[in-house]
Scaffold this motif. Structure first.
Motif, PDB file in Angstrom:
ATOM      1  N   LEU A  73      98.252  21.506  12.168  1.00 23.03           N
ATOM      2  CA  LEU A  73      99.262  20.459  12.132  1.00 23.03           C
ATOM      3  C   LEU A  73      99.446  20.004  10.688  1.00 23.03           C
ATOM      4  O   LEU A  73      99.907  20.770   9.862  1.00 23.03           O
ATOM      5  CB  LEU A  73      98.890  19.314  13.072  1.00 23.03           C
ATOM      6  N   ASP A  74      99.023  18.793  10.321  1.00 27.06           N
ATOM      7  CA  ASP A  74      99.280  18.307   8.972  1.00 27.06           C
ATOM      8  C   ASP A  74      98.008  18.176   8.130  1.00 27.06           C
ATOM      9  O   ASP A  74      97.988  17.447   7.134  1.00 27.06           O
ATOM     10  CB  ASP A  74      99.997  16.945   9.023  1.00 27.06           C
ATOM     11  N   SER A  75      96.938  18.870   8.495  1.00 27.77           N
ATOM     12  CA  SER A  75      95.699  18.755   7.720  1.00 27.77           C
ATOM     13  C   SER A  75      94.986  20.097   7.634  1.00 27.77           C
ATOM     14  O   SER A  75      95.239  21.009   8.420  1.00 27.77           O
ATOM     15  CB  SER A  75      94.765  17.710   8.342  1.00 27.77           C
ATOM     16  N   TYR A  76      94.084  20.219   6.652  1.00 25.43           N
ATOM     17  CA  TYR A  76      93.301  21.437   6.472  1.00 25.43           C
ATOM     18  C   TYR A  76      91.928  21.238   7.091  1.00 25.43           C
ATOM     19  O   TYR A  76      91.290  20.205   6.888  1.00 25.43           O
ATOM     20  CB  TYR A  76      93.165  21.784   4.983  1.00 25.43           C
ATOM     21  N   ARG A  77      91.461  22.213   7.861  1.00 18.54           N
ATOM     22  CA  ARG A  77      90.182  22.104   8.577  1.00 18.54           C
ATOM     23  C   ARG A  77      89.240  23.233   8.168  1.00 18.54           C
ATOM     24  O   ARG A  77      89.677  24.349   7.894  1.00 18.54           O
ATOM     25  CB  ARG A  77      90.407  22.173  10.087  1.00 18.54           C
ATOM     26  N   LYS A  78      87.949  22.922   8.164  1.00 23.42           N
ATOM     27  CA  LYS A  78      86.898  23.916   7.983  1.00 23.42           C
ATOM     28  C   LYS A  78      85.912  23.756   9.135  1.00 23.42           C
ATOM     29  O   LYS A  78      85.388  22.659   9.350  1.00 23.42           O
ATOM     30  CB  LYS A  78      86.178  23.725   6.649  1.00 23.42           C
ATOM     31  N   ILE A  79      85.675  24.831   9.879  1.00 22.07           N
ATOM     32  CA  ILE A  79      84.811  24.718  11.049  1.00 22.07           C
ATOM     33  C   ILE A  79      83.829  25.886  11.151  1.00 22.07           C
ATOM     34  O   ILE A  79      84.010  26.916  10.507  1.00 22.07           O
ATOM     35  CB  ILE A  79      85.632  24.644  12.351  1.00 22.07           C
ATOM     36  N   LYS A  80      82.817  25.669  11.984  1.00 21.20           N
ATOM     37  CA  LYS A  80      81.938  26.742  12.423  1.00 21.20           C
ATOM     38  C   LYS A  80      82.393  27.120  13.839  1.00 21.20           C
ATOM     39  O   LYS A  80      82.145  26.364  14.783  1.00 21.20           O
ATOM     40  CB  LYS A  80      80.486  26.273  12.443  1.00 21.20           C
ATOM     41  N   PRO A  81      83.069  28.237  14.008  1.00 21.45           N
ATOM     42  CA  PRO A  81      83.638  28.578  15.324  1.00 21.45           C
ATOM     43  C   PRO A  81      82.568  28.971  16.329  1.00 21.45           C
ATOM     44  O   PRO A  81      81.602  29.651  15.998  1.00 21.45           O
ATOM     45  CB  PRO A  81      84.549  29.762  15.011  1.00 21.45           C
ATOM     46  N   GLU A  82      82.752  28.513  17.581  1.00 19.10           N
ATOM     47  CA  GLU A  82      81.790  28.802  18.639  1.00 19.10           C
ATOM     48  C   GLU A  82      82.390  29.622  19.777  1.00 19.10           C
ATOM     49  O   GLU A  82      81.701  30.413  20.398  1.00 19.10           O
ATOM     50  CB  GLU A  82      81.229  27.498  19.206  1.00 19.10           C
ATOM     51  N   GLY A  83      83.676  29.412  20.084  1.00 12.40           N
ATOM     52  CA  GLY A  83      84.233  30.122  21.229  1.00 12.40           C
ATOM     53  C   GLY A  83      85.746  30.134  21.221  1.00 12.40           C
ATOM     54  O   GLY A  83      86.398  29.356  20.515  1.00 12.40           O
ATOM     55  N   GLY A 120      84.824  24.683  18.072  1.00 14.80           N
ATOM     56  CA  GLY A 120      83.848  24.802  17.005  1.00 14.80           C
ATOM     57  C   GLY A 120      83.454  23.454  16.438  1.00 14.80           C
ATOM     58  O   GLY A 120      83.950  22.412  16.868  1.00 14.80           O
ATOM     59  N   PHE A 121      82.536  23.493  15.477  1.00 15.82           N
ATOM     60  CA  PHE A 121      82.029  22.272  14.862  1.00 15.82           C
ATOM     61  C   PHE A 121      82.747  21.992  13.548  1.00 15.82           C
ATOM     62  O   PHE A 121      82.817  22.839  12.662  1.00 15.82           O
ATOM     63  CB  PHE A 121      80.533  22.382  14.608  1.00 15.82           C
ATOM     64  N   GLU A 122      83.270  20.773  13.438  1.00 15.40           N
ATOM     65  CA  GLU A 122      83.830  20.280  12.187  1.00 15.40           C
ATOM     66  C   GLU A 122      83.056  19.011  11.829  1.00 15.40           C
ATOM     67  O   GLU A 122      83.120  18.011  12.543  1.00 15.40           O
ATOM     68  CB  GLU A 122      85.318  19.966  12.341  1.00 15.40           C
ATOM     69  N   LEU A 156      95.129  30.950   8.233  1.00 11.58           N
ATOM     70  CA  LEU A 156      93.713  31.064   8.599  1.00 11.58           C
ATOM     71  C   LEU A 156      92.974  32.006   7.658  1.00 11.58           C
ATOM     72  O   LEU A 156      93.445  33.104   7.357  1.00 11.58           O
ATOM     73  CB  LEU A 156      93.592  31.548  10.047  1.00 11.58           C
ATOM     74  N   LYS A 157      91.816  31.559   7.168  1.00 10.51           N
ATOM     75  CA  LYS A 157      90.981  32.364   6.285  1.00 10.51           C
ATOM     76  C   LYS A 157      89.564  32.439   6.838  1.00 10.51           C
ATOM     77  O   LYS A 157      89.021  31.442   7.330  1.00 10.51           O
ATOM     78  CB  LYS A 157      90.931  31.750   4.883  1.00 10.51           C
TER      79      LYS A 157
END
Length: 275
Positions: A136-146, A158-160, A175-176
């Motif tokens: 949406l309107d923000s940048y996220r960094k997560i540890k994906p789980e499922g 995932g965990f943010e 997505l990177k």
């Protein structure tokens, strides 16, 4: 056309054999490219990449800022490559099943799935890599789980910042995947996506043309409670926590609906006002 297919196969072979390939390496190792001028090579290369994209292959240029590695790599096919490595899976049966299901989904006119993005997400989950993306309107960094398919949409969990969250894949862009694998341990316990037993779902009843609802229903994730139809319109009752998708749905329905009941107007107002 014969030369195009030949070049494409050669390009796939080079990319399958190397993790990252420079432009000069590609030009020097494919005969049809070798004697072309720089501009003619670029045009042919872009056409060949577009052809491979139509078959589900994605050729991306990667530049790792933490090292000197840079060049083209092949993606968009991780899921199938991962399946082929599993000796318990009959690849032929898998392909036949996939073809049958894909025909069914086409007939049902379900949403187009972003195969390239889903493939990258599965790769990150399997190899325990971090993910960064615009949401949406923000940048996220997560540890994906499922990753789960629900109500005709893909969802990533995932965990943010140590908080477990769910993200709708349709709202993800740019997505990177992190360059390092095995950065964290996956959850050993079961977890629930945000729509499962969520206490903050909005219940809404709307009156509109049933055809309009059928056409636009995949714009937002919701649990259908009841539909009552007559000759002119229908009353649709549902619960949802996909407020962004709900607003898109209402906007696209234009003035051809009437809200009969909503149990949390304030939550919708807060979302519209950016809070």
């Amino acid at each position: 056309m014969k030369n195009v297919f030949k070049r494409s196969i050669q390009l796939l072979n080079i990319l399958n054999s190397n993790s990252q390939v420079t432009t000069n390496f590609i030009k020097d190792n494919i005969n049809d490219y070798r004697n072309l001028s720089e501009q003619a090579f670029r045009r042919s290369f872009e056409r060949d990449k577009s052809l491979l994209r139509s078959f589900g292959y994605l050729i991306e240029y990667e530049n790792d800022k933490w090292s000197y590695d840079k060049g083209y790599s092949l993606s968009g096919n991780f899921i199938f490559q991962y399946i082929k490595k599993d000796k318990k899976i009959d690849t032929t049966k898998f392909i036949h099943t996939y073809q049958l299901l894909s025909r069914y989904y086409l007939i049902e006119n379900l949403n187009n799935i972003n195969n390239e993005l889903v493939s990258k997400v599965v790769k990150a989950i399997t190899e325990k890599r971090r993910l960064g993306f615009n949401y949406l309107d923000s940048y996220r960094k997560i540890k994906p789980e499922g990753l789960k398919y629900f109500d005709s949409n893909w969802y990533l969990a995932g965990f943010e910042d140590k908080k477990f969250k769910t993200f709708k894949v349709d709202y993800i862009s740019n997505l990177k995947i992190g360059t390092q694998s095995d950065l964290y341990k996956s959850l050993t316990r079961e977890y629930k996506f945000s729509w499962e037993d969520s206490p903050d779902k909005i219940e809404m009843h709307i009156q509109l043309s049933y055809e309009i609802y059928i056409i636009n229903r995949y714009l937002f994730s919701h649990k259908l409670l009841e539909v009552s139809k007559d000759t002119e319109s229908a009353v649709v009752k549902f619960k949802t926590n996909d407020i962004y998708g709900l607003i898109k749905f209402l906007l696209l329905c234009n003035d051809f609906y009437k809200i009969l009941y909503i149990d949390d107007k304030e939550q919708v107002k807060r979302f519209i006002n950016g809070k």
